[in-house]
Design a protein around this motif. Structure first.
Motif, PDB file in Angstrom:
ATOM      1  N   PRO A   1      59.856 105.507   8.744  1.00  0.00           N
ATOM      2  CA  PRO A   1      59.421 106.895   8.976  1.00  0.00           C
ATOM      3  C   PRO A   1      58.066 107.203   8.345  1.00  0.00           C
ATOM      4  CG  PRO A   1      61.753 106.846   8.506  1.00  0.00           C
ATOM      5  CD  PRO A   1      61.263 105.443   8.298  1.00  0.00           C
ATOM      6  N   GLU A   2      57.811 106.681   7.134  1.00  0.00           N
ATOM      7  CA  GLU A   2      56.515 106.960   6.512  1.00  0.00           C
ATOM      8  C   GLU A   2      55.377 106.225   7.225  1.00  0.00           C
ATOM      9  OE1 GLU A   2      58.815 104.260   3.530  1.00  0.00           O
ATOM     10  OE2 GLU A   2      59.240 105.834   5.000  1.00  0.00           O
ATOM     11  N   ASP A   3      55.654 105.029   7.760  1.00  0.00           N
ATOM     12  CA  ASP A   3      54.641 104.339   8.572  1.00  0.00           C
ATOM     13  C   ASP A   3      54.266 105.182   9.795  1.00  0.00           C
ATOM     14  OD1 ASP A   3      54.686 102.091   6.909  1.00  0.00           O
ATOM     15  OD2 ASP A   3      56.172 101.045   8.138  1.00  0.00           O
ATOM     16  N   SER A   4      55.280 105.758  10.445  1.00  0.00           N
ATOM     17  CA  SER A   4      55.021 106.561  11.638  1.00  0.00           C
ATOM     18  C   SER A   4      54.254 107.834  11.308  1.00  0.00           C
ATOM     19  CB  SER A   4      56.340 106.910  12.339  1.00  0.00           C
ATOM     20  OG  SER A   4      56.817 105.804  13.074  1.00  0.00           O
ATOM     21  N   LEU A   5      54.556 108.447  10.177  1.00  0.00           N
ATOM     22  CA  LEU A   5      53.820 109.647   9.773  1.00  0.00           C
ATOM     23  C   LEU A   5      52.349 109.322   9.510  1.00  0.00           C
ATOM     24  CD1 LEU A   5      56.463 111.270   7.405  1.00  0.00           C
ATOM     25  CD2 LEU A   5      55.629 112.240   9.564  1.00  0.00           C
ATOM     26  N   ILE A   6      52.095 108.177   8.883  1.00  0.00           N
ATOM     27  CA  ILE A   6      50.711 107.757   8.632  1.00  0.00           C
ATOM     28  C   ILE A   6      50.012 107.442   9.951  1.00  0.00           C
ATOM     29  CG2 ILE A   6      49.287 105.928   7.624  1.00  0.00           C
ATOM     30  CD1 ILE A   6      51.402 105.857   5.332  1.00  0.00           C
ATOM     31  N   ALA A   7      50.708 106.750  10.852  1.00  0.00           N
ATOM     32  CA  ALA A   7      50.131 106.446  12.164  1.00  0.00           C
ATOM     33  C   ALA A   7      49.812 107.733  12.922  1.00  0.00           C
ATOM     34  CB  ALA A   7      51.088 105.579  12.965  1.00  0.00           C
TER      35      ALA A   7
ATOM     36  N   LEU B   1      66.985 111.179   8.275  1.00  0.00           N
ATOM     37  CA  LEU B   1      67.054 111.708   6.908  1.00  0.00           C
ATOM     38  C   LEU B   1      65.857 111.227   6.088  1.00  0.00           C
ATOM     39  CD1 LEU B   1      70.864 111.279   6.146  1.00  0.00           C
ATOM     40  CD2 LEU B   1      69.641 113.398   6.679  1.00  0.00           C
ATOM     41  N   ARG B   2      65.490 109.969   6.251  1.00  0.00           N
ATOM     42  CA  ARG B   2      64.325 109.445   5.529  1.00  0.00           C
ATOM     43  C   ARG B   2      63.036 110.114   6.009  1.00  0.00           C
ATOM     44  NH1 ARG B   2      63.345 103.200   3.746  1.00  0.00           N
ATOM     45  NH2 ARG B   2      61.098 103.219   3.419  1.00  0.00           N
ATOM     46  N   LEU B   3      62.936 110.368   7.310  1.00  0.00           N
ATOM     47  CA  LEU B   3      61.755 111.043   7.847  1.00  0.00           C
ATOM     48  C   LEU B   3      61.606 112.434   7.232  1.00  0.00           C
ATOM     49  CD1 LEU B   3      59.427 111.209   9.999  1.00  0.00           C
ATOM     50  CD2 LEU B   3      61.125 112.323  11.478  1.00  0.00           C
TER      51      LEU B   3
ATOM     52  N   ASN C   1      53.703 115.535   2.056  1.00  0.00           N
ATOM     53  CA  ASN C   1      53.042 116.799   2.393  1.00  0.00           C
ATOM     54  C   ASN C   1      52.249 116.641   3.693  1.00  0.00           C
ATOM     55  OD1 ASN C   1      52.338 119.499   2.057  1.00  0.00           O
ATOM     56  ND2 ASN C   1      50.509 119.015   0.854  1.00  0.00           N
ATOM     57  N   SER C   2      52.914 116.078   4.690  1.00  0.00           N
ATOM     58  CA  SER C   2      52.249 115.758   5.959  1.00  0.00           C
ATOM     59  C   SER C   2      51.799 117.019   6.673  1.00  0.00           C
ATOM     60  CB  SER C   2      53.200 114.968   6.861  1.00  0.00           C
ATOM     61  OG  SER C   2      52.611 114.725   8.115  1.00  0.00           O
ATOM     62  N   SER C   3      50.642 116.927   7.284  1.00  0.00           N
ATOM     63  CA  SER C   3      50.089 118.066   8.030  1.00  0.00           C
ATOM     64  C   SER C   3      50.392 117.988   9.524  1.00  0.00           C
ATOM     65  CB  SER C   3      48.569 118.128   7.829  1.00  0.00           C
ATOM     66  OG  SER C   3      47.964 116.934   8.315  1.00  0.00           O
TER      67      SER C   3
END
Length: 361
Positions: free
Chosen positions: A298-304, A335-337, A345-347
């Motif tokens: 999930p964090e990889d996808s948020l960064i992508a 849940l992890r996402l 603190n994703s925008s």
């Protein structure tokens, strides 16, 4: 007389099996990378192979419960229950998540597309092999109506793996739609008059008013029971899709690990309006490094999504109709996402769908 009847029957059958129309779509901007591991020179490779340094990794307490994820048991058989107001992008796309990686999308001009449609379990006999190893069949996906299926204008597949490409669904769609697939894919279709466009990375095909582009992903391909005992590894390409209508763009990542290809796609095609991003299948108790190499956390996808400058991100891969391959449970990835979205603190606005739900942007 019997011989004459047999000849007539064979003739009817042959006439009924129209040849497929296959076009290899390649332009000056197209990219193909062949693997150096195979002497035959006909296998594909990722643009950025080798060891990965990930920008961020959740280390502990990665799966806290959420008041918005209501489950029958711990992170199993859940529904996301929170009122959401989608951003008004004035794009006119209606997007319905069918489950796993399958989407039904209606464009502003009334045309419709299917992405990675898999309505049931894997093709036989792999479905039974999965049942024996995993102990269950996948729940049925929330499938479009017969009228919607019969009027689909285009069907796109990201890669050949069984959870993204099911041959029984080809027959259900029929041969009126155009099929957009990666290179090497057409030989897996039955010969029944299908219009098949085999795409290389960064090639484009117009379907009505839609401009559809095939883009890189960081993954692999195989189509047999035990991949490393046979010789079909990486003979078909893999990737994602950009669907554009009057400057508005949907990005579908396909199965992929994190790599520089996300930033490349943004540089080439600009910011993305709607990003359909995988968040699951990265965990394995014995081989998580390899799972994450070809699937995003999930964090990889948020960064992508940040690198793509997405105006909204819709996650997929989890769910009650998932196969839970490389996951703790049906909704552990969601849940992890939700946890990492706060931690980072994703925008990037998130819009969470349950299977069968749709949203208009």
């Amino acid at each position: 007389m019997i011989r004459l009847c047999l000849l007539l029957m064979i003739s009817v059958l042959l006439l009924g099996c129209a040849s497929n129309q296959i076009e290899r779509v390649q332009q000056e901007t197209s990219v193909i990378k062949y693997s150096k591991k195979y002497p035959s020179g006909d296998r594909f490779d990722n643009l950025y192979p080798g060891r990965k340094d990930y920008p961020l990794t959740c280390q502990e307490n990665c799966y806290p419960s959420s008041q918005y994820v209501l489950c029958q048991s711990e992170a199993e058989q859940c529904q996301f229950n929170k009122e959401q107001t989608p951003p008004n992008l004035e794009a006119g796309f209606k997007i319905r998540w069918l489950g796993h990686a399958s989407f039904y999308i209606e464009s502003p001009d009334g045309s419709s597309i299917l992405i990675d449609p898999v309505s049931g379990q894997f093709d036989w006999p792999v479905d039974w092999a999965f049942r024996l190893s995993a102990g269950f069949f996948r729940n049925e996906a929330k499938w479009p109506t017969m009228e919607e299926i019969s009027n689909v204008d285009a069907v796109m597949y990201s890669h050949i793996h069984y959870d993204h490409f099911n041959k029984s669904d080809i027959a259900a769609v029929g041969n009126n739609a155009e099929f957009l697939v990666p290179l090497g894919f057409a030989e897996h279709f039955p010969n029944n008059g299908y219009k098949i466009n085999e795409m290389s990375w960064y090639s484009a095909k117009r379907i009505g008013k839609l401009n559809i582009k095939f883009v890189p992903a960081h993954h692999f391909s195989s189509r047999i029971w035990v991949p490393y005992l046979y010789e079909d590894n990486d003979k078909t390409l893999w990737g994602g899709w950009v669907v554009e209508h009057q400057g508005r763009k949907i990005f579908f990542a396909g199965d992929t690990g994190y790599s520089k290809h996300f930033a490349d796609i943004q540089q080439r095609y600009g910011d993305m309006d709607i990003c359909l991003m995988p968040i699951a299948s990265y965990y394995h108790k014995e081989n998580s490094d390899w799972y994450r190499y070809v699937h995003t956390t999930p964090e990889d996808s948020l960064i992508a999504a940040q690198e793509l400058n997405c105006k909204v991100m819709i996650p997929w891969g989890y769910g009650n109709a998932s196969w839970k391959m490389g996951d703790h449970s049906s909704h552990s990835a969601l849940l992890r996402l939700l946890h990492m979205y706060k931690e980072m603190n994703s925008s990037i606005p998130l819009h969470i769908l349950n299977e069968g739900e749709e949203v208009v942007f």
